[in-house]
Design a protein around this motif. Structure first.
Motif, PDB file in Angstrom:
ATOM      1  N   ALA A 602      86.116  39.018  78.415  1.00 13.80           N
ATOM      2  CA  ALA A 602      87.080  40.114  78.567  1.00 13.80           C
ATOM      3  C   ALA A 602      86.416  41.478  78.477  1.00 13.80           C
ATOM      4  O   ALA A 602      87.055  42.505  78.688  1.00 13.80           O
ATOM      5  CB  ALA A 602      88.164  39.997  77.492  1.00 13.80           C
ATOM      6  N   ASN A 603      85.141  41.469  78.139  1.00  9.14           N
ATOM      7  CA  ASN A 603      84.432  42.747  77.993  1.00  9.14           C
ATOM      8  C   ASN A 603      83.101  42.643  78.725  1.00  9.14           C
ATOM      9  O   ASN A 603      82.042  42.674  78.121  1.00  9.14           O
ATOM     10  CB  ASN A 603      84.225  43.044  76.501  1.00  9.14           C
ATOM     11  N   PRO A 604      83.144  42.502  80.050  1.00  6.32           N
ATOM     12  CA  PRO A 604      81.917  42.208  80.832  1.00  6.32           C
ATOM     13  C   PRO A 604      80.977  43.408  80.873  1.00  6.32           C
ATOM     14  O   PRO A 604      81.412  44.548  80.788  1.00  6.32           O
ATOM     15  CB  PRO A 604      82.474  41.883  82.218  1.00  6.32           C
ATOM     16  N   LEU A 605      79.683  43.112  80.986  1.00  7.26           N
ATOM     17  CA  LEU A 605      78.685  44.176  81.104  1.00  7.26           C
ATOM     18  C   LEU A 605      78.450  44.584  82.564  1.00  7.26           C
ATOM     19  O   LEU A 605      77.884  45.615  82.848  1.00  7.26           O
ATOM     20  CB  LEU A 605      77.365  43.716  80.488  1.00  7.26           C
ATOM     21  N   ARG A 606      78.853  43.760  83.458  1.00  2.00           N
ATOM     22  CA  ARG A 606      78.749  44.082  84.885  1.00  2.00           C
ATOM     23  C   ARG A 606      80.063  43.719  85.556  1.00  2.00           C
ATOM     24  O   ARG A 606      80.852  42.975  84.999  1.00  2.00           O
ATOM     25  CB  ARG A 606      77.605  43.268  85.543  1.00  2.00           C
ATOM     26  N   GLY A 607      80.255  44.239  86.723  1.00  2.00           N
ATOM     27  CA  GLY A 607      81.514  44.002  87.408  1.00  2.00           C
ATOM     28  C   GLY A 607      82.516  45.046  86.970  1.00  2.00           C
ATOM     29  O   GLY A 607      82.182  45.973  86.215  1.00  2.00           O
ATOM     30  N   ALA A 608      83.721  44.941  87.395  1.00  2.82           N
ATOM     31  CA  ALA A 608      84.726  45.947  87.109  1.00  2.82           C
ATOM     32  C   ALA A 608      85.911  45.321  86.400  1.00  2.82           C
ATOM     33  O   ALA A 608      86.266  44.169  86.652  1.00  2.82           O
ATOM     34  CB  ALA A 608      85.197  46.621  88.388  1.00  2.82           C
ATOM     35  N   VAL A 609      86.475  46.083  85.478  1.00  2.00           N
ATOM     36  CA  VAL A 609      87.740  45.670  84.880  1.00  2.00           C
ATOM     37  C   VAL A 609      88.827  45.985  85.893  1.00  2.00           C
ATOM     38  O   VAL A 609      88.878  47.079  86.452  1.00  2.00           O
ATOM     39  CB  VAL A 609      87.981  46.425  83.565  1.00  2.00           C
ATOM     40  N   GLY A 616      88.539  43.805  76.760  1.00  2.00           N
ATOM     41  CA  GLY A 616      88.654  43.175  75.454  1.00  2.00           C
ATOM     42  C   GLY A 616      89.970  42.460  75.249  1.00  2.00           C
ATOM     43  O   GLY A 616      90.907  42.571  76.040  1.00  2.00           O
ATOM     44  N   LEU A 617      89.983  41.665  74.191  1.00  2.00           N
ATOM     45  CA  LEU A 617      91.213  40.989  73.779  1.00  2.00           C
ATOM     46  C   LEU A 617      91.720  41.743  72.564  1.00  2.00           C
ATOM     47  O   LEU A 617      91.417  41.414  71.429  1.00  2.00           O
ATOM     48  CB  LEU A 617      90.943  39.524  73.445  1.00  2.00           C
ATOM     49  N   GLU A 618      92.422  42.809  72.858  1.00  2.00           N
ATOM     50  CA  GLU A 618      92.820  43.709  71.785  1.00  2.00           C
ATOM     51  C   GLU A 618      94.188  44.281  72.096  1.00  2.00           C
ATOM     52  O   GLU A 618      94.520  44.494  73.259  1.00  2.00           O
ATOM     53  CB  GLU A 618      91.804  44.845  71.673  1.00  2.00           C
ATOM     54  N   ALA A 619      94.940  44.547  71.072  1.00  2.00           N
ATOM     55  CA  ALA A 619      96.224  45.216  71.269  1.00  2.00           C
ATOM     56  C   ALA A 619      96.572  46.023  70.033  1.00  2.00           C
ATOM     57  O   ALA A 619      96.229  45.657  68.910  1.00  2.00           O
ATOM     58  CB  ALA A 619      97.329  44.200  71.545  1.00  2.00           C
ATOM     59  N   THR A 620      97.228  47.123  70.276  1.00  2.00           N
ATOM     60  CA  THR A 620      97.764  47.955  69.196  1.00  2.00           C
ATOM     61  C   THR A 620      99.275  47.952  69.343  1.00  2.00           C
ATOM     62  O   THR A 620      99.783  48.059  70.460  1.00  2.00           O
ATOM     63  CB  THR A 620      97.227  49.387  69.304  1.00  2.00           C
ATOM     64  N   ALA A 621      99.957  47.797  68.241  1.00  2.00           N
ATOM     65  CA  ALA A 621     101.420  47.777  68.310  1.00  2.00           C
ATOM     66  C   ALA A 621     102.001  48.469  67.086  1.00  2.00           C
ATOM     67  O   ALA A 621     101.331  48.639  66.066  1.00  2.00           O
ATOM     68  CB  ALA A 621     101.929  46.338  68.388  1.00  2.00           C
ATOM     69  N   TYR A 622     103.234  48.868  67.245  1.00  2.00           N
ATOM     70  CA  TYR A 622     103.929  49.572  66.162  1.00  2.00           C
ATOM     71  C   TYR A 622     105.254  48.904  65.904  1.00  2.00           C
ATOM     72  O   TYR A 622     105.830  48.282  66.794  1.00  2.00           O
ATOM     73  CB  TYR A 622     104.140  51.039  66.549  1.00  2.00           C
TER      74      TYR A 622
END
Lengths: 784, 299
Positions: A602-609, A616-622
């Motif tokens: 999920a956080n590649p060093l090459r290629g495009a997101v 990344g596998l990340e989330a922020t929530a409230y």
């Protein structure tokens, strides 16, 4: 199927570190070049500062700086009001007067800081305090709550006409009419005294301004690091990004470690900004008795109007609440008192006149219970008196008034501490009460045991009370959940932690969503560099507000995990499951990929997101609830009183608690046992004794009596679960419930034990000496 | 809460310690277990310029038989006294009281002699040593003397000790035959400072009459109080519940002078003293009778 961790009795993740001394507390922070602070404090509770001469202290070898209010120039400012604006109640009066970093003109409480010494060691700093020559002109002290409002009382704040800090009246229905219709009206004057939180760890601050990086770091025992960061940045003209506040492990918060901007908190920060060297101040126990906020003192005149069969028609509760020398925390505590006098009962009519007064004593802000124990004490005492006068069993009179399970959501039609209507979201009160009655063996005790013991010459009594606790108020908390390439799950949230077991119960929530063990969930709390949105730990809200934010973030990360895994494993999401740190195809478990591998992908060093996605596998929530989740409970006790010595022995103690969904029963029970210790202190042991000059007479643990393991009985605990509909986890707070009803149970049980004498206990805490006086008076009445 | 500066000496012999005390006189304070002195230093309520630490003086740590009685070195830890079989056998009152003194942590450090030299009128050992007719050996560089326990305590936190003197040993005589003992106290919390307490030793003659009753009250004035008048009432009589009650009331009403503080008023303390006196006398006479008839004595 993935194992479910929420609801399990899981031992705490943090305990190995805590028990082996590997956890970082503020006093463990030791930086090169660090200086130490000590504060000169006023011996008087109320005095005008005439002069202060620090020149000799400045000359003492090892002293680096000595500061007075004058030395601060424009940086000297009052602390910010913390809970504002006051609620929108008709004709409300509220005078905001907040604390100062160092006394400039007038001392308003004994122990208020006059000067700060910074030295190479704490020893030298304390020696230098003796070198300071200060002239104070003592003024009459305001100590008694009722005298504070007399026209000739000295003024705590000279610019006000009186010591009235606030006045408001809340009403529901028509109390006067209800009183007219009542068969019986019970009226009593009830007094609750002051206590202190006495956290095992006192307050402490280490502040370090790095002039090269232009960054300020503050290690702080606060419950609310984010508001402290924001406030200090504003105070000293720094960007919020330049300020990092870290609340590491903290040895107990209990309320007074809220975002207070205590004088020492501000001064240590200001001093490092002046000196460019780290400055440490650790509060000692004596200082804690003077300089840390306290709570509970109120004088009530309360009235309960009932029908002859014990149904409540109305409650009137007029009271004076002591806010101490300043009122930065607004009306939170007395509003809680007003609200909790409603209890779990149907009270159709209410009239409450609340007066808040300034006194020359330490500031009052929430202390575990935060006004609630007082409210519970009021309604429960009135019910007990009513039961006696009407000849109704105390448990029965409660049964008759409990709100039925179909009453929810139930609007009490007054506003609460969060300035929203006091609405009970959910509850099922009768089974909670009946469970406590059953566990303590109420009927059998009254019918068989009590008479038998009495025949043996022993005075043994029983008490049972019901209560509610408003918990988990807004505004909001947030959290970030991240899957690391190692497969470990990192969680950051803004609330501070002071022993509540957050590292475990929060981890359980995440573990359920991501199919990992709670031991693989690494949690950071209370570090503004890790998470900088939120308010803090108070109002029994961690397990409601922060926990649901974490839950929401974990749910989002789970979605991201499944989406990516679906692509990698070429399987529809519905056919995937998260187990043991892997995503696997449900029917073909050998087809799987670890969370760590997915995090790398999920956080590649090459290629495009891809557009529309995030790395990344990340989330922020409230999460922010509309209003608080209301927990409930019932406590029961059997006590023995020796009417010759006035010693009271708590033989049994039963707690039945309904805090919605249990995240971890072990942790919930820990909260209940600890709460009981405080509640018992508030019943019979813990009282701050002030003389008429505002001097505290028991500023040490030799004389301020915390109950020990020998005094606190082992509570028998049971749970019912009525999930809150206001949050996905269904949780309600439980941080204060253990403490709240104890004085009410204790008083009822002692009265029951001494039923022969017919005495009434209308004060908390009681003491052997007071019991002696009450019993002497009762004997005189009885024998007359 | 850091102490003011002081000079610190850690002698290893009594002679060495006495030399420091002789040199510094009033300026010096001996440090025993430190359970009272260290807090006083930290609160800066005591500011001695010299501390003479007695904890390395091995010759002050012992419990020895002495005829039928005991000799206890002043630095003997309270915890050791508590668990010593010889103490249990020869001084059952001390044995019974030891676990009631503060907490195990404090007793582990606190010393037998330190508690006596501190002379807190609420201290259990102070009253117990008087009840048992203990004698204290005091040494200075120049001389040595023995002082009976009831002459040692002269006021609030004040003893017969001169600044250059050290309490080095306590002698407890054997209890006479047909004796019983008891101790009770009321504390706010378990093991707190006592708000009222009584230690008693009674002796019966061979006709079952009270020959001697030595009843000592704690927390009943600025020093321990011996109830002489109550003892006179009991002497020569068989101890009946009525007599015990009357003697207890006499002592509580006329012989003690308790003060008031935030924990207990003088009136409440006086009331408690009467209740406790009745209870300890009853228990002590029962024990004395049990010993007389050879029944279940505790030793």
């Amino acid at each position: 199927m993935a194992k479910k961790y929420v609801g399990q009795r899981i031992k705490r993740n943090e305990d190995p570190r805590l028990l082996t001394g590997q956890a970082l507390f503020v006093d463990d922070v030791d930086l090169p070049g660090m200086l130490h602070a000590a504060f000169l404090r006023s011996d008087y509770a109320h005095a005008r500062l005439v002069s202060i001469d620090v020149s000799a202290a400045r000359r003492r070898p090892g002293v680096v700086a000595v500061y007075t209010a004058e030395d601060m120039g424009d940086d000297w400012q009052h602390g910010p009001p913390l809970v504002s604006p006051p609620p929108t109640v008709k004709d409300i009066v509220f005078h905001s007067r907040t604390q100062v970093p160092l006394v400039k003109d007038k001392v308003r409480l004994a122990g208020e800081p006059l000067a700060m010494v910074i030295a190479e060691s704490r020893y030298i700093a304390e020696d230098a305090l003796d070198d300071i020559v200060v002239e104070l002109e003592p003024l009459g002290a305001v100590v008694d709550l009722e005298e504070a409002l007399q026209p000739d009382a000295p003024l705590v704040h000279d610019d006000l006409d009186s010591n009235l800090a606030a006045h408001l009246i809340q009403k529901k229905g028509d109390y006067a009419a209800a009183r007219e219709q009542a068969d019986v009206v019970i009226s009593r004057r009830i007094v609750i005294d002051r206590g202190t939180a006495a956290a095992m760890e006192n307050r402490g601050y280490v502040a370090h301004w790095n002039p090269k990086s232009q960054e300020l770091t503050l290690w702080d025992t606060t419950q609310s690091p984010i508001p402290i960061r924001n406030g200090l940045a504003r105070m000293f003209g720094l960007s919020e990004h330049q300020v990092r506040v870290i609340a590491p492990f903290v040895g107990g918060g209990f309320g007074p470690k809220i975002m207070m901007f205590y004088p020492e908190e501000v001064m240590v920060t200001w001093a490092t900004l002046q000196l460019g060297r780290p400055v440490k101040w650790i509060e000692d126990r004596r200082e804690n008795f003077y300089a840390t906020n306290q709570e509970r003192e109120q004088v009530h005149t309360a009235e309960l109007a009932l029908t002859r069969d014990g149904h409540i028609l109305g409650l009137r509760d007029d009271f004076i609440h002591d806010t101490g020398a300043y009122d930065p925390y607004g009306l939170t505590v007395p509003l809680n008192t007003q609200c909790h006098a409603f209890g779990p009962y149907k009270i159709p009519n209410y009239y409450g006149d609340l007066k808040v007064v300034f006194t020359n004593r330490p500031i009052v802000s929430p202390l575990r219970g935060a006004g609630r124990p007082q409210g519970v004490f009021i309604i429960e005492r009135l019910l007990d008196v009513a039961a006696r006068e009407l000849g109704i069993d105390p448990v029965e009179i409660r049964r008759r008034n409990l709100l039925p399970p179909d009453a929810f959501p139930y609007d009490n039609e007054i506003i609460d501490q969060a300035f929203v209507p006091l609405v009970y979201d959910s509850g099922n009160y009768l089974p909670v009460l009946e469970k406590a009655v059953e566990m303590i063996g109420y009927e059998r005790f009254l019918k068989e045991e009590q008479p038998r013991l009495r025949a043996e010459g022993r005075h043994v009594g029983i008490g049972v009370v019901s209560f509610i606790e408003t918990t988990g108020i807004g505004p909001y908390e947030g959290a970030r959940v991240t899957v690391a390439p190692s497969g470990q799950i990192n969680v950051a949230t803004g609330v501070g932690t002071q022993g509540q077991g957050h590292f475990t119960s929060f981890a359980q929530i995440v573990a359920d969503q991501l199919g990992v063990s709670p031991h693989d969930v690494h949690l950071v709390t209370g570090d503004t560099a890790q998470f900088h949105w939120g308010t803090g730990t108070f109002a029994s809200r961690g397990a409601v507000v922060a926990a649901n934010a974490i839950h929401a973030a974990a749910v989002t990360v789970r979605g991201k995990v499944l989406k990516l895994a679906s692509k990698v494993l070429d399987t529809p999401e519905e056919e995937l499951e998260l187990v043991d740190g892997h995503v696997r195809v449900a029917d073909i478990p050998q087809r799987s990929i670890s969370l760590g591998q997915l995090a790398v992908l999920a956080n590649p060093l090459r290629g495009a997101v891809e557009p529309g996605t995030e790395p990344g596998l990340e989330a922020t929530a409230y999460f922010g609830p509309k209003y608080g989740a209301t927990a409930s409970g019932a406590h029961a006790a059997i006590v023995e009183v020796d009417p010759e010595t006035m010693m009271v022995d708590v033989k049994r103690y039963v707690i039945v608690e309904d805090c919605g969904t249990l995240l971890n029963p072990l942790i919930v029970e820990g909260q209940l046992h600890g709460g009981l210790a405080l509640g018992l202190g508030n019943s019979f042991y813990e009282k701050l004794v002030y003389d008429e000059n505002g001097q505290l007479l028991n500023a040490s643990f030799a004389d301020y009596l915390l109950p020990t393991a020998l005094e606190v009985p082992r509570a028998e605990v049971s749970h019912l679960e009525t999930p809150s509909p206001l949050n996905p986890l269904g949780s309600k707070g439980v941080g204060e419930g253990g403490a709240i009803p104890v004085p009410a149970v204790f008083a009822q049980a002692v009265e029951s034990a001494l039923a022969d004498y017919g005495l009434e206990i209308l004060e908390a805490p009681l003491s052997p000496n007071r019991l002696f006086e009450l019993l002497q008076a009762a004997r005189v009445t009885r024998d007359a | 809460m850091k102490p003011a500066p002081f000079k610190y000496y850690a002698p290893v012999t009594v002679d060495e310690a006495l030399a420091h005390l002789a040199e510094h006189g009033y300026e010096a304070k001996p440090l025993a277990g430190g359970q009272s002195l260290i807090p006083l230093l930290n609160f800066r309520l005591a500011r001695p310029s010299v501390i003479v630490d007695l904890n390395n003086i091995s010759e002050l740590f012992y419990i020895r038989p002495d005829d039928g009685g005991l000799l206890i070195g002043a630095m003997t830890r309270q915890r050791q006294v508590e668990h010593d079989p010889l103490v249990a056998e020869r001084a059952p009152l001390v044995h019974e009281v030891m676990p009631q003194i503060a907490y195990p942590q404090i007793r582990t450090r606190g010393t037998f002699g330190g508690s006596l030299a501190h002379a807190d009128p609420s201290a259990e050992l102070v009253a117990v040593n008087i009840a048992l007719n203990g004698r204290f050996r005091l040494r200075s560089q120049a001389a040595e003397r023995w002082v009976p326990a009831d002459e040692f305590f002269v006021g609030l936190f004040t003893t017969a000790l001169e600044p250059e003197e050290l309490l080095v040993e306590v002698a407890l005589p054997p209890m006479p035959p047909r004796s019983g003992w008891a101790f009770q106290q009321i504390t706010r919390r378990h093991h707190d400072f006592c708000i009222a307490g009584v230690a008693v030793v009674v002796t019966l003659n061979d006709r079952g009459q009270c020959e001697q009753a030595r009843m000592v009250f704690l927390s009943a004035g600025d020093r321990p109080v011996i109830a002489h008048q109550a003892a006179e009432m009991l002497k020569g009589h068989a101890p009946s519940p009525e007599l015990i009650q009357a003697a207890a009331e006499k002592a509580a009403r006329d012989e003690i002078d308790p003060g008031s503080d935030i924990h207990a008023s003088a009136e409440y303390r006086r009331h408690l003293a009467g209740v406790l006196a009745r209870r300890v006398l009853t228990q002590a006479f029962e024990r004395a009778k049990a010993r007389e008839t050879g029944k279940s004595g505790n030793w």
